[in-house]
Design a protein around this motif. Structure first.
Motif, PDB file in Angstrom:
ATOM      1  N   LEU A  20       0.831  -1.214   0.000  1.00 14.43           N
ATOM      2  CA  LEU A  20       0.000   0.000   0.000  1.00 14.43           C
ATOM      3  C   LEU A  20       0.863   1.261   0.000  1.00 14.43           C
ATOM      4  O   LEU A  20       0.383   2.331  -0.344  1.00 14.43           O
ATOM      5  CB  LEU A  20      -0.943   0.004   1.207  1.00 14.43           C
ATOM      6  CG  LEU A  20      -2.033  -1.063   1.176  1.00 14.43           C
ATOM      7  CD1 LEU A  20      -2.801  -1.057   2.501  1.00 14.43           C
ATOM      8  CD2 LEU A  20      -2.974  -0.857   0.007  1.00 14.43           C
ATOM      9  N   GLY A  21       2.120   1.129   0.365  1.00 10.20           N
ATOM     10  CA  GLY A  21       3.042   2.251   0.353  1.00 10.20           C
ATOM     11  C   GLY A  21       4.006   2.239  -0.823  1.00 10.20           C
ATOM     12  O   GLY A  21       4.973   3.002  -0.859  1.00 10.20           O
ATOM     13  N   HIS A  22       3.765   1.388  -1.790  1.00 11.66           N
ATOM     14  CA  HIS A  22       4.643   1.246  -2.956  1.00 11.66           C
ATOM     15  C   HIS A  22       4.679   2.551  -3.748  1.00 11.66           C
ATOM     16  O   HIS A  22       3.686   3.269  -3.822  1.00 11.66           O
ATOM     17  CB  HIS A  22       4.133   0.104  -3.837  1.00 11.66           C
ATOM     18  CG  HIS A  22       5.138  -0.364  -4.834  1.00 11.66           C
ATOM     19  ND1 HIS A  22       5.332   0.263  -6.034  1.00 11.66           N
ATOM     20  CD2 HIS A  22       6.008  -1.400  -4.791  1.00 11.66           C
ATOM     21  CE1 HIS A  22       6.283  -0.369  -6.701  1.00 11.66           C
ATOM     22  NE2 HIS A  22       6.707  -1.385  -5.969  1.00 11.66           N
ATOM     23  N   PRO A  23       5.818   2.892  -4.357  1.00 11.81           N
ATOM     24  CA  PRO A  23       5.924   4.150  -5.103  1.00 11.81           C
ATOM     25  C   PRO A  23       5.067   4.207  -6.380  1.00 11.81           C
ATOM     26  O   PRO A  23       4.749   5.292  -6.859  1.00 11.81           O
ATOM     27  CB  PRO A  23       7.405   4.265  -5.442  1.00 11.81           C
ATOM     28  CG  PRO A  23       7.989   2.926  -5.206  1.00 11.81           C
ATOM     29  CD  PRO A  23       7.094   2.197  -4.261  1.00 11.81           C
ATOM     30  N   HIS A  24       4.678   3.061  -6.914  1.00 11.43           N
ATOM     31  CA  HIS A  24       3.880   3.050  -8.150  1.00 11.43           C
ATOM     32  C   HIS A  24       2.393   2.924  -7.818  1.00 11.43           C
ATOM     33  O   HIS A  24       1.978   1.996  -7.126  1.00 11.43           O
ATOM     34  CB  HIS A  24       4.305   1.901  -9.061  1.00 11.43           C
ATOM     35  CG  HIS A  24       5.706   2.031  -9.545  1.00 11.43           C
ATOM     36  ND1 HIS A  24       6.089   2.951 -10.501  1.00 11.43           N
ATOM     37  CD2 HIS A  24       6.830   1.376  -9.185  1.00 11.43           C
ATOM     38  CE1 HIS A  24       7.382   2.852 -10.717  1.00 11.43           C
ATOM     39  NE2 HIS A  24       7.861   1.897  -9.919  1.00 11.43           N
ATOM     40  N   ALA A  25       1.602   3.840  -8.342  1.00  9.26           N
ATOM     41  CA  ALA A  25       0.169   3.880  -8.058  1.00  9.26           C
ATOM     42  C   ALA A  25      -0.547   2.596  -8.460  1.00  9.26           C
ATOM     43  O   ALA A  25      -1.455   2.139  -7.761  1.00  9.26           O
ATOM     44  CB  ALA A  25      -0.469   5.077  -8.757  1.00  9.26           C
ATOM     45  N   ARG A  28       0.995   8.390   7.177  1.00  3.47           N
ATOM     46  CA  ARG A  28       0.841   7.209   6.314  1.00  3.47           C
ATOM     47  C   ARG A  28      -0.304   6.305   6.772  1.00  3.47           C
ATOM     48  O   ARG A  28      -0.653   5.345   6.103  1.00  3.47           O
ATOM     49  CB  ARG A  28       2.137   6.388   6.309  1.00  3.47           C
ATOM     50  CG  ARG A  28       3.397   7.159   6.000  1.00  3.47           C
ATOM     51  CD  ARG A  28       3.527   7.541   4.580  1.00  3.47           C
ATOM     52  NE  ARG A  28       3.825   6.357   3.805  1.00  3.47           N
ATOM     53  CZ  ARG A  28       3.847   6.341   2.484  1.00  3.47           C
ATOM     54  NH1 ARG A  28       3.608   7.420   1.813  1.00  3.47           N
ATOM     55  NH2 ARG A  28       4.106   5.229   1.831  1.00  3.47           N
ATOM     56  N   ARG A  29      -0.867   6.600   7.919  1.00  3.30           N
ATOM     57  CA  ARG A  29      -1.890   5.742   8.514  1.00  3.30           C
ATOM     58  C   ARG A  29      -3.117   5.575   7.624  1.00  3.30           C
ATOM     59  O   ARG A  29      -3.731   4.514   7.584  1.00  3.30           O
ATOM     60  CB  ARG A  29      -2.292   6.312   9.871  1.00  3.30           C
ATOM     61  CG  ARG A  29      -3.025   5.327  10.738  1.00  3.30           C
ATOM     62  CD  ARG A  29      -3.017   5.754  12.184  1.00  3.30           C
ATOM     63  NE  ARG A  29      -1.670   5.584  12.711  1.00  3.30           N
ATOM     64  CZ  ARG A  29      -1.091   6.437  13.539  1.00  3.30           C
ATOM     65  NH1 ARG A  29      -1.715   7.492  13.959  1.00  3.30           N
ATOM     66  NH2 ARG A  29       0.137   6.220  13.969  1.00  3.30           N
ATOM     67  N   SER A  30      -3.458   6.611   6.876  1.00  6.74           N
ATOM     68  CA  SER A  30      -4.656   6.543   6.041  1.00  6.74           C
ATOM     69  C   SER A  30      -4.529   5.493   4.926  1.00  6.74           C
ATOM     70  O   SER A  30      -5.538   5.023   4.407  1.00  6.74           O
ATOM     71  CB  SER A  30      -4.993   7.907   5.448  1.00  6.74           C
ATOM     72  OG  SER A  30      -3.995   8.307   4.528  1.00  6.74           O
ATOM     73  N   LEU A  31      -3.313   5.109   4.574  1.00  8.24           N
ATOM     74  CA  LEU A  31      -3.132   4.048   3.582  1.00  8.24           C
ATOM     75  C   LEU A  31      -3.848   2.776   4.022  1.00  8.24           C
ATOM     76  O   LEU A  31      -4.418   2.051   3.207  1.00  8.24           O
ATOM     77  CB  LEU A  31      -1.644   3.732   3.388  1.00  8.24           C
ATOM     78  CG  LEU A  31      -0.765   4.816   2.801  1.00  8.24           C
ATOM     79  CD1 LEU A  31       0.700   4.390   2.860  1.00  8.24           C
ATOM     80  CD2 LEU A  31      -1.174   5.120   1.382  1.00  8.24           C
ATOM     81  N   TYR A  32      -3.814   2.529   5.312  1.00  7.92           N
ATOM     82  CA  TYR A  32      -4.391   1.311   5.867  1.00  7.92           C
ATOM     83  C   TYR A  32      -5.842   1.515   6.290  1.00  7.92           C
ATOM     84  O   TYR A  32      -6.683   0.652   6.041  1.00  7.92           O
ATOM     85  CB  TYR A  32      -3.546   0.830   7.053  1.00  7.92           C
ATOM     86  CG  TYR A  32      -2.084   0.774   6.692  1.00  7.92           C
ATOM     87  CD1 TYR A  32      -1.598  -0.234   5.869  1.00  7.92           C
ATOM     88  CD2 TYR A  32      -1.186   1.754   7.120  1.00  7.92           C
ATOM     89  CE1 TYR A  32      -0.260  -0.271   5.493  1.00  7.92           C
ATOM     90  CE2 TYR A  32       0.143   1.718   6.748  1.00  7.92           C
ATOM     91  CZ  TYR A  32       0.598   0.707   5.941  1.00  7.92           C
ATOM     92  OH  TYR A  32       1.908   0.674   5.553  1.00  7.92           O
ATOM     93  N   THR A  33      -6.130   2.641   6.897  1.00 10.40           N
ATOM     94  CA  THR A  33      -7.494   2.874   7.363  1.00 10.40           C
ATOM     95  C   THR A  33      -8.473   3.058   6.205  1.00 10.40           C
ATOM     96  O   THR A  33      -9.640   2.684   6.333  1.00 10.40           O
ATOM     97  CB  THR A  33      -7.567   4.080   8.321  1.00 10.40           C
ATOM     98  OG1 THR A  33      -7.063   5.247   7.670  1.00 10.40           O
ATOM     99  CG2 THR A  33      -6.773   3.815   9.598  1.00 10.40           C
TER     100      THR A  33
END
Length: 58
Positions: free
Chosen positions: A5-10, A42-47
């Protein structure tokens, strides 16, 4: 898969999110764990994915 979810490529981020949503409840524990340890910015990536699972998106 949560790390993607934090990968540089969309495209990779979107695919990881879709995969986790498809896993549904099986992914919740890993997403909560990652969210609890993530930096606040970065928390919103998971939530966001947790919210999608809770809303029953597929």
């Amino acid at each position: 898969m949560t790390a993607l979810l934090g990968h540089p490529h969309a495209v990779v981020r979107e695919a990881a999110g879709e995969g986790l949503v498809e896993l549904g409840g099986a992914a919740v524990s890993a997403l909560r764990h990652a969210s609890a340890r993530a930096r606040p910015d970065r928390r919103s990536l998971y939530t966001d994915v947790l919210d999608r699972i809770g809303a029953g998106e597929h």
